[in-house]
Design a protein around this motif. Structure first.
Motif, PDB file in Angstrom:
ATOM      1  N   ARG A 158      50.777  14.742  26.344  1.00 30.28           N
ATOM      2  CA  ARG A 158      51.497  15.935  25.876  1.00 30.28           C
ATOM      3  C   ARG A 158      52.998  15.823  26.107  1.00 30.28           C
ATOM      4  O   ARG A 158      53.762  16.646  25.635  1.00 30.28           O
ATOM      5  CB  ARG A 158      50.957  17.198  26.568  1.00 30.28           C
ATOM      6  CG  ARG A 158      49.515  17.524  26.181  1.00 30.28           C
ATOM      7  CD  ARG A 158      49.129  18.917  26.646  1.00 30.28           C
ATOM      8  NE  ARG A 158      49.119  19.039  28.097  1.00 30.28           N
ATOM      9  CZ  ARG A 158      49.706  20.018  28.763  1.00 30.28           C
ATOM     10  NH1 ARG A 158      50.394  20.943  28.126  1.00 30.28           N
ATOM     11  NH2 ARG A 158      49.616  20.072  30.081  1.00 30.28           N
ATOM     12  N   CYS A 159      53.417  14.817  26.887  1.00 30.83           N
ATOM     13  CA  CYS A 159      54.835  14.536  27.148  1.00 30.83           C
ATOM     14  C   CYS A 159      55.510  15.624  27.991  1.00 30.83           C
ATOM     15  O   CYS A 159      56.163  16.527  27.472  1.00 30.83           O
ATOM     16  CB  CYS A 159      55.609  14.342  25.853  1.00 30.83           C
ATOM     17  SG  CYS A 159      57.149  13.437  26.106  1.00 30.83           S
ATOM     18  N   ASN A 160      55.361  15.487  29.294  1.00 26.34           N
ATOM     19  CA  ASN A 160      56.001  16.403  30.246  1.00 26.34           C
ATOM     20  C   ASN A 160      57.489  16.046  30.317  1.00 26.34           C
ATOM     21  O   ASN A 160      57.903  15.220  31.109  1.00 26.34           O
ATOM     22  CB  ASN A 160      55.324  16.266  31.601  1.00 26.34           C
ATOM     23  CG  ASN A 160      55.845  17.187  32.670  1.00 26.34           C
ATOM     24  OD1 ASN A 160      55.485  17.044  33.832  1.00 26.34           O
ATOM     25  ND2 ASN A 160      56.691  18.150  32.303  1.00 26.34           N
ATOM     26  N   LEU A 161      58.298  16.697  29.485  1.00 25.56           N
ATOM     27  CA  LEU A 161      59.699  16.324  29.294  1.00 25.56           C
ATOM     28  C   LEU A 161      60.585  16.555  30.503  1.00 25.56           C
ATOM     29  O   LEU A 161      61.528  15.804  30.748  1.00 25.56           O
ATOM     30  CB  LEU A 161      60.279  17.107  28.108  1.00 25.56           C
ATOM     31  CG  LEU A 161      59.737  16.739  26.724  1.00 25.56           C
ATOM     32  CD1 LEU A 161      60.201  17.755  25.698  1.00 25.56           C
ATOM     33  CD2 LEU A 161      60.182  15.346  26.340  1.00 25.56           C
ATOM     34  N   ALA A 162      60.312  17.628  31.262  1.00 25.50           N
ATOM     35  CA  ALA A 162      61.216  18.004  32.353  1.00 25.50           C
ATOM     36  C   ALA A 162      60.521  19.029  33.248  1.00 25.50           C
ATOM     37  O   ALA A 162      59.348  19.353  33.055  1.00 25.50           O
ATOM     38  CB  ALA A 162      62.523  18.570  31.795  1.00 25.50           C
ATOM     39  N   TYR A 163      61.275  19.536  34.215  1.00 23.39           N
ATOM     40  CA  TYR A 163      60.762  20.536  35.155  1.00 23.39           C
ATOM     41  C   TYR A 163      61.710  21.729  35.150  1.00 23.39           C
ATOM     42  O   TYR A 163      62.931  21.570  35.086  1.00 23.39           O
ATOM     43  CB  TYR A 163      60.664  19.934  36.558  1.00 23.39           C
ATOM     44  CG  TYR A 163      60.010  20.837  37.584  1.00 23.39           C
ATOM     45  CD1 TYR A 163      58.630  20.946  37.649  1.00 23.39           C
ATOM     46  CD2 TYR A 163      60.784  21.562  38.484  1.00 23.39           C
ATOM     47  CE1 TYR A 163      58.021  21.767  38.594  1.00 23.39           C
ATOM     48  CE2 TYR A 163      60.177  22.385  39.426  1.00 23.39           C
ATOM     49  CZ  TYR A 163      58.801  22.478  39.476  1.00 23.39           C
ATOM     50  OH  TYR A 163      58.209  23.291  40.407  1.00 23.39           O
ATOM     51  N   GLN A 197      55.121  25.692  31.387  1.00 20.45           N
ATOM     52  CA  GLN A 197      53.795  26.011  31.915  1.00 20.45           C
ATOM     53  C   GLN A 197      53.920  26.866  33.172  1.00 20.45           C
ATOM     54  O   GLN A 197      54.996  26.992  33.752  1.00 20.45           O
ATOM     55  CB  GLN A 197      53.044  24.725  32.272  1.00 20.45           C
ATOM     56  CG  GLN A 197      52.350  24.070  31.125  1.00 20.45           C
ATOM     57  CD  GLN A 197      51.362  22.998  31.579  1.00 20.45           C
ATOM     58  OE1 GLN A 197      50.620  22.497  30.785  1.00 20.45           O
ATOM     59  NE2 GLN A 197      51.346  22.643  32.853  1.00 20.45           N
ATOM     60  N   GLU A 198      52.782  27.388  33.630  1.00 22.24           N
ATOM     61  CA  GLU A 198      52.770  28.190  34.856  1.00 22.24           C
ATOM     62  C   GLU A 198      53.232  27.393  36.061  1.00 22.24           C
ATOM     63  O   GLU A 198      53.777  27.956  37.006  1.00 22.24           O
ATOM     64  CB  GLU A 198      51.359  28.746  35.108  1.00 22.24           C
ATOM     65  CG  GLU A 198      50.942  29.830  34.118  1.00 22.24           C
ATOM     66  CD  GLU A 198      49.581  30.404  34.444  1.00 22.24           C
ATOM     67  OE1 GLU A 198      48.981  29.984  35.461  1.00 22.24           O
ATOM     68  OE2 GLU A 198      49.104  31.251  33.681  1.00 22.24           O
ATOM     69  N   ILE A 237      57.752  21.432  31.902  1.00 19.25           N
ATOM     70  CA  ILE A 237      58.229  21.711  30.546  1.00 19.25           C
ATOM     71  C   ILE A 237      57.605  20.727  29.557  1.00 19.25           C
ATOM     72  O   ILE A 237      57.651  19.511  29.770  1.00 19.25           O
ATOM     73  CB  ILE A 237      59.764  21.623  30.482  1.00 19.25           C
ATOM     74  CG1 ILE A 237      60.393  22.683  31.409  1.00 19.25           C
ATOM     75  CG2 ILE A 237      60.263  21.808  29.053  1.00 19.25           C
ATOM     76  CD1 ILE A 237      61.895  22.582  31.532  1.00 19.25           C
ATOM     77  N   PHE A 238      57.029  21.282  28.473  1.00 15.64           N
ATOM     78  CA  PHE A 238      56.378  20.479  27.443  1.00 15.64           C
ATOM     79  C   PHE A 238      56.913  20.842  26.063  1.00 15.64           C
ATOM     80  O   PHE A 238      57.426  21.950  25.866  1.00 15.64           O
ATOM     81  CB  PHE A 238      54.863  20.725  27.444  1.00 15.64           C
ATOM     82  CG  PHE A 238      54.135  20.121  28.604  1.00 15.64           C
ATOM     83  CD1 PHE A 238      53.598  18.843  28.531  1.00 15.64           C
ATOM     84  CD2 PHE A 238      53.977  20.836  29.787  1.00 15.64           C
ATOM     85  CE1 PHE A 238      52.917  18.289  29.600  1.00 15.64           C
ATOM     86  CE2 PHE A 238      53.301  20.294  30.866  1.00 15.64           C
ATOM     87  CZ  PHE A 238      52.766  19.012  30.768  1.00 15.64           C
ATOM     88  N   PRO A 239      56.764  19.944  25.086  1.00 13.07           N
ATOM     89  CA  PRO A 239      57.074  20.318  23.706  1.00 13.07           C
ATOM     90  C   PRO A 239      56.016  21.296  23.203  1.00 13.07           C
ATOM     91  O   PRO A 239      54.851  21.203  23.609  1.00 13.07           O
ATOM     92  CB  PRO A 239      57.000  18.984  22.956  1.00 13.07           C
ATOM     93  CG  PRO A 239      56.051  18.148  23.757  1.00 13.07           C
ATOM     94  CD  PRO A 239      56.311  18.542  25.196  1.00 13.07           C
ATOM     95  N   THR A 240      56.397  22.223  22.353  1.00 11.62           N
ATOM     96  CA  THR A 240      55.421  23.199  21.843  1.00 11.62           C
ATOM     97  C   THR A 240      54.317  22.510  21.055  1.00 11.62           C
ATOM     98  O   THR A 240      53.207  23.047  20.922  1.00 11.62           O
ATOM     99  CB  THR A 240      56.107  24.245  20.946  1.00 11.62           C
ATOM    100  OG1 THR A 240      56.841  23.561  19.921  1.00 11.62           O
ATOM    101  CG2 THR A 240      57.064  25.106  21.754  1.00 11.62           C
ATOM    102  N   SER A 241      54.584  21.333  20.547  1.00 10.22           N
ATOM    103  CA  SER A 241      53.566  20.561  19.821  1.00 10.22           C
ATOM    104  C   SER A 241      52.514  19.968  20.752  1.00 10.22           C
ATOM    105  O   SER A 241      51.438  19.564  20.302  1.00 10.22           O
ATOM    106  CB  SER A 241      54.228  19.421  19.049  1.00 10.22           C
ATOM    107  OG  SER A 241      54.828  18.496  19.952  1.00 10.22           O
ATOM    108  N   THR A 260      55.489  13.710  40.389  1.00  6.66           N
ATOM    109  CA  THR A 260      54.971  14.050  39.070  1.00  6.66           C
ATOM    110  C   THR A 260      55.436  15.451  38.691  1.00  6.66           C
ATOM    111  O   THR A 260      55.609  16.308  39.545  1.00  6.66           O
ATOM    112  CB  THR A 260      53.431  14.022  39.047  1.00  6.66           C
ATOM    113  OG1 THR A 260      52.931  14.875  40.095  1.00  6.66           O
ATOM    114  CG2 THR A 260      52.910  12.633  39.259  1.00  6.66           C
ATOM    115  N   GLY A 261      55.643  15.671  37.397  1.00  7.13           N
ATOM    116  CA  GLY A 261      56.059  16.991  36.951  1.00  7.13           C
ATOM    117  C   GLY A 261      57.218  16.954  35.980  1.00  7.13           C
ATOM    118  O   GLY A 261      57.861  17.963  35.726  1.00  7.13           O
TER     119      GLY A 261
END
Length: 395
Positions: free
Chosen positions: A46-51, A96-97, A101-105, A376-377
């Protein structure tokens, strides 16, 4: 004045550097494999882009190595800059909770495609760089098949291939160790729990009778030990500890998420009295998965079918101790499963404001080739975006 810029490595950091360096210079990216291949598995695909942390110093605390170096880095390209950059190239994001941070896709493939679109005016060569020589302000690059001359070099090879080149150019390499990896444990009685996960647990880690760290996160049992975010943190903070079967890491886990052990003991004792006719297995299963409850009882030679009211005082204490201070001993790391590598190019030899070598003019570094690694994150990708941006702009 336009320069001929060579970027070694087509991962997230190298691509980021290429995008920004190409605004003013002629850029060639050398990637022996597929460009951005390493981004596809990030965040479970899902590509966890950032925190979602916007205070640069607070964000830097999530990096066991490189924290102070990153103060300057994140002040130049922050979490907010990352979000804005991806929005500009057509990638909207959400939080996310757990603040990741993820892309909406929810798709690494779509992120990869958007980044590749930014490389249309950049030359990409599928060649492995063998050596670099620096003479008369020119970098002579030798690949498997050709020779090239460049005015500037950005090394963005991740944890593979770049160390030898950096060393030959005069840089010290901090010894590398696997980080963010699963751990092997001695307690074989729990191997059968492979696949069972527990959420939001607290754990204390000890090595050679000294407390190393208190960590929090999700735990996953595996066929030879433990894994998951909680364990990745432990392996990262203890990357340079030489633990083994003779000298293991001691990991004490609170399985019931109670800060006050005495309070839980009182609560559990009342349940034992109230549910005196219930099997102890079923009672413990109110707090942990049933298979784990069974394994704990059998590991301590307690009959799962014993009625709660028939437990001896010592047996009650033993069960409470296991639930509040479940102890495992890690004897090694699971080879080949590390997500990142600790160690790399010595940060003392790199200018954090420009990502330029302090030893060789027009030589730059970005990404995991540096002695920087995060938990991770989204932290390791943030390192790539930030250092890649700075290197690309500085060149």
């Amino acid at each position: 004045m336009s320069k001929r810029v060579c970027i070694i490595g087509g991962g997230p950091a190298g691509v980021m550097a290429a995008i920004f360096a190409s605004k003013n210079h002629s850029v060639t990216v050398f990637e022996k494999d597929e460009v951005l291949k390493t981004i596809l598995p990030t965040g479970g695909g899902r590509c966890n882009l950032a925190y979602n942390e916007f205070d640069t110093r607070e964000l830097a605390k999530f990096y066991p190595r490189g924290e102070k170096f990153l103060y300057s880095v994140f002040s130049q390209f922050s979490t907010n800059d990352t979000i804005n950059f991806f929005k500009k190239i057509g990638i909207e994001t959400y939080v996310q909770e757990d603040s990741r941070i993820f892309p909406t896709s929810n798709s690494s493939k779509i992120v990869k495609k958007a980044l590749l679109n930014e490389l249309q005016n950049i030359e990409i060569k599928k060649e492995k760089v063998i050596s670099i020589k620096h003479t008369n302000d020119i970098f002579k690059v030798q690949t498997q098949s050709s020779k090239y001359n460049f005015d500037a070099i950005i090394i963005a090879t991740g944890s593979k291939g770049g160390y030898a080149i950096a060393r030959k150019l005069g840089h010290n390499i901090i010894a590398t160790k696997p980080a963010l990896t699963a751990l092997k444990t001695t307690e074989k009685a729990f191997y059968s729990l492979s696949g069972i996960s527990l959420h939001n647990l607290n754990a204390e880690v000890y090595f050679e009778n000294k407390k190393k760290k208190t960590v929090k996160g999700d735990l996953l049992f595996t066929h030879q030990g433990i894994s998951g975010p909680l364990v990745y943190k432990i392996s990262s903070y203890c990357a340079y500890e030489e633990f083994s079967e003779k000298n293991p890491l001691k990991i004490i886990i609170n399985l019931v998420n109670r800060n006050d052990a005495t309070e839980f003991e009182n609560e559990f004792s009342k349940k034992l009295e109230k549910e005196s006719k219930k099997d102890i297995l079923n009672l413990i299963s109110l707090y942990v998965p049933k298979n784990l409850a069974r394994a704990i009882l059998e590991y301590n030679n307690l009959n799962p079918q014993t009625k709660s009211g028939q437990l001896k005082r010592e047996e009650r204490k033993l069960i409470i101790q296991n639930l509040t201070s479940f102890t495992l001993h890690a004897t090694g790391r699971c080879n080949g499963e590390e997500i990142v590598t600790a160690g790399g190019v010595d940060l003392k030899e790199v200018n954090s404001k420009r990502m330029e070598s302090k030893l060789v003019n027009n030589l730059y570094f970005c990404g995991e080739v540096l002695d920087i690694d995060g938990l991770t994150g989204g932290f390791n990708l943030q390192n790539c975006w930030s250092t890649g941006y700075i290197a690309g702009c500085s060149v």
